[in-house]
Structures are given as C-alpha cells and as structure tokens.
Design a protein around this motif. Structure first.
Motif, mmCIF file in Angstrom:
data_model
loop_
_atom_site.group_PDB
_atom_site.id
_atom_site.type_symbol
_atom_site.label_atom_id
_atom_site.label_comp_id
_atom_site.label_asym_id
_atom_site.label_seq_id
_atom_site.Cartn_x
_atom_site.Cartn_y
_atom_site.Cartn_z
ATOM 1 N N ALA A 1 0.836 -1.203 0.000
ATOM 2 C CA ALA A 1 0.000 0.000 0.000
ATOM 3 C C ALA A 1 0.872 1.255 0.000
ATOM 4 C CB ALA A 1 -0.917 -0.005 1.214
ATOM 5 N N PRO A 2 0.974 1.954 -1.147
ATOM 6 C CA PRO A 2 1.724 3.207 -1.178
ATOM 7 C C PRO A 2 0.891 4.342 -0.577
ATOM 8 C CG PRO A 2 0.866 2.721 -3.357
ATOM 9 C CD PRO A 2 0.485 1.569 -2.461
ATOM 10 N N CYS A 3 1.548 5.178 0.213
ATOM 11 C CA CYS A 3 0.851 6.300 0.830
ATOM 12 C C CYS A 3 1.861 7.389 1.171
ATOM 13 C CB CYS A 3 0.091 5.852 2.072
ATOM 14 S SG CYS A 3 1.142 5.166 3.332
ATOM 15 N N LYS A 4 1.351 8.460 1.745
ATOM 16 C CA LYS A 4 2.234 9.519 2.213
ATOM 17 C C LYS A 4 1.700 10.040 3.531
ATOM 18 C CE LYS A 4 -0.002 13.043 -0.613
ATOM 19 N NZ LYS A 4 0.170 13.990 -1.708
ATOM 20 N N LEU A 5 2.624 10.443 4.378
ATOM 21 C CA LEU A 5 2.310 11.092 5.644
ATOM 22 C C LEU A 5 2.559 12.576 5.443
ATOM 23 C CD1 LEU A 5 1.722 10.723 8.759
ATOM 24 C CD2 LEU A 5 4.196 10.934 9.017
ATOM 25 N N LEU A 6 1.579 13.385 5.800
ATOM 26 C CA LEU A 6 1.697 14.844 5.714
ATOM 27 C C LEU A 6 1.557 15.388 7.124
ATOM 28 C CD1 LEU A 6 -0.580 13.885 3.269
ATOM 29 C CD2 LEU A 6 0.469 15.961 2.424
ATOM 30 N N ALA A 7 2.492 16.242 7.546
ATOM 31 C CA ALA A 7 2.460 16.710 8.931
ATOM 32 C C ALA A 7 3.382 17.910 9.130
ATOM 33 C CB ALA A 7 2.879 15.582 9.867
ATOM 34 N N THR A 8 3.111 18.640 10.213
ATOM 35 C CA THR A 8 3.942 19.770 10.610
ATOM 36 C C THR A 8 4.619 19.439 11.936
ATOM 37 O OG1 THR A 8 2.306 21.230 9.593
ATOM 38 C CG2 THR A 8 3.954 22.259 11.012
ATOM 39 N N HIS A 9 5.926 19.602 11.990
ATOM 40 C CA HIS A 9 6.711 19.271 13.184
ATOM 41 C C HIS A 9 6.545 20.382 14.229
ATOM 42 C CE1 HIS A 9 10.902 18.158 14.945
ATOM 43 N NE2 HIS A 9 9.912 17.771 15.716
ATOM 44 N N GLN B 1 6.917 9.963 1.843
ATOM 45 C CA GLN B 1 6.384 8.890 1.007
ATOM 46 C C GLN B 1 6.692 7.545 1.672
ATOM 47 O OE1 GLN B 1 4.591 9.381 -1.800
ATOM 48 N NE2 GLN B 1 4.850 11.585 -1.676
ATOM 49 N N CYS B 2 5.733 6.633 1.621
ATOM 50 C CA CYS B 2 5.863 5.382 2.353
ATOM 51 C C CYS B 2 5.172 4.252 1.589
ATOM 52 C CB CYS B 2 5.197 5.564 3.721
ATOM 53 S SG CYS B 2 5.175 4.118 4.757
ATOM 54 N N ALA C 1 6.855 -0.941 7.277
ATOM 55 C CA ALA C 1 6.755 0.359 6.607
ATOM 56 C C ALA C 1 8.121 0.696 6.043
ATOM 57 C CB ALA C 1 6.306 1.425 7.595
ATOM 58 N N PHE C 2 8.143 1.052 4.778
ATOM 59 C CA PHE C 2 9.378 1.451 4.114
ATOM 60 C C PHE C 2 9.286 2.930 3.771
ATOM 61 C CE2 PHE C 2 8.948 -3.050 3.351
ATOM 62 C CZ PHE C 2 10.230 -3.530 3.584
ATOM 63 N N PHE C 3 10.214 3.715 4.330
ATOM 64 C CA PHE C 3 10.310 5.124 3.974
ATOM 65 C C PHE C 3 11.734 5.592 4.200
ATOM 66 C CE2 PHE C 3 8.527 4.894 8.277
ATOM 67 C CZ PHE C 3 9.388 5.689 9.025
ATOM 68 N N ASP C 4 12.077 6.686 3.528
ATOM 69 C CA ASP C 4 13.408 7.261 3.567
ATOM 70 C C ASP C 4 13.487 8.281 4.697
ATOM 71 O OD1 ASP C 4 15.910 8.318 2.968
ATOM 72 O OD2 ASP C 4 15.193 9.428 1.220
ATOM 73 N N LEU C 5 14.398 8.098 5.630
ATOM 74 C CA LEU C 5 14.552 9.054 6.739
ATOM 75 C C LEU C 5 15.281 10.330 6.308
ATOM 76 C CD1 LEU C 5 15.507 6.708 9.699
ATOM 77 C CD2 LEU C 5 13.358 7.889 9.315
ATOM 78 N N TYR C 6 16.099 10.242 5.275
ATOM 79 C CA TYR C 6 16.876 11.404 4.856
ATOM 80 C C TYR C 6 15.977 12.503 4.290
ATOM 81 C CZ TYR C 6 20.201 14.348 2.438
ATOM 82 O OH TYR C 6 20.924 15.440 2.011
ATOM 83 N N ASP C 7 15.042 12.120 3.447
ATOM 84 C CA ASP C 7 14.189 13.112 2.795
ATOM 85 C C ASP C 7 13.433 13.992 3.794
ATOM 86 O OD1 ASP C 7 12.989 14.391 0.513
ATOM 87 O OD2 ASP C 7 11.191 13.212 0.930
#
Length: 130
Positions: free
Chosen positions: A78-86, A103-104, A120-126
């Motif tokens: 399941a491709p998805c994205k997390l959108l959020a403000t730190h 992106q995840c 869950a697979f996502f890039d921490l650098y981005d």
C-alpha cells in the motif's frame, strides 16, 4: 474486511489520533516495524504507543493513499504519504514548525482479514532535509 477496507482503516487509524483504533484492524500478535522502531513492535498496544509519539510531535499528521494497492488476498502493498507539521520535540529533535511529506509503502501480511505483519518502508533522509 477486504484488503482495501483494511488499509483504508489503517490509514484512518494513523490519521485519527486514537491509539486504540489499530486494535480492530490487527491480529493480537501483530508484528510491526519501520525505520524508527529499532526493534519490531508486538501487539496493537505497542503500535498505538508508537503512533502516539508521532502525533505528539506532529499533531496534524494525516496519511493519504498515493497509488494503486497491490494484493493477492494474503499480502498487500500500500503506497501512501504522511503529511504533517513538526510542532513539538521528537527524541531530542526540537520542533522545526516545518511541513513535511513522507512517502511510504506498507507491506502487509494478512491473516483472517486482519493485519498480522506490517513493514513500513520510507526514507529518513528526505524528511530530515525538508
């Protein structure tokens, strides 16, 4: 529950800020891991606590589908994205008040219509550079 209904519920649980929302979607022995867990989490309660850490630092976090889900009935990607403000500290990182998009892909194994294993697979650098 169909795989699409299950993943819709999964995304809603991550967006809903209710740590108990994972329980009806997961087997009691769910095994969850992502790049931030260190070790795999066991059970919906541990998963809920992990999500609560995210929500405390990113109170407006929401998850959205980004593409076609692939499923054979036993496994789902399941491709998805997390959108959020730190907005608050997270593990020593001070709040940046910056909006991030992560992106995840969730790779899930199902058992009797519930989530048994999720990676869950996502890039921490981005997100770090955002």
């Amino acid at each position: 529950m169909t795989p699409d209904e299950l993943i819709d519920g999964w995304q809603a649980a991550w967006s809903g800020k209710d740590s108990s929302a994972f329980a009806p979607l997961c087997c009691p022995q769910i095994h969850y891991e992502d790049p931030l867990t260190g070790e795999p989490l066991q059970g919906p309660a541990e998963l809920g606590r992990h999500a609560a850490r995210l929500w405390s630092a990113f109170p407006d976090a929401r998850m959205e589908q980004t593409g076609e889900r692939l499923s054979d009935g036993r496994y789902v990607a399941a491709p998805c994205k997390l959108l959020a403000t730190h907005k608050a500290p997270l593990e020593g990182l001070p709040p940046t008040n910056r909006f991030v998009v992560v992106q995840c892909v969730f790779y899930c194994e199902l058992e009797q219509g519930l989530l048994l294993r999720v990676r869950a697979f996502f890039d921490l650098y981005d997100p770090a550079v955002q």
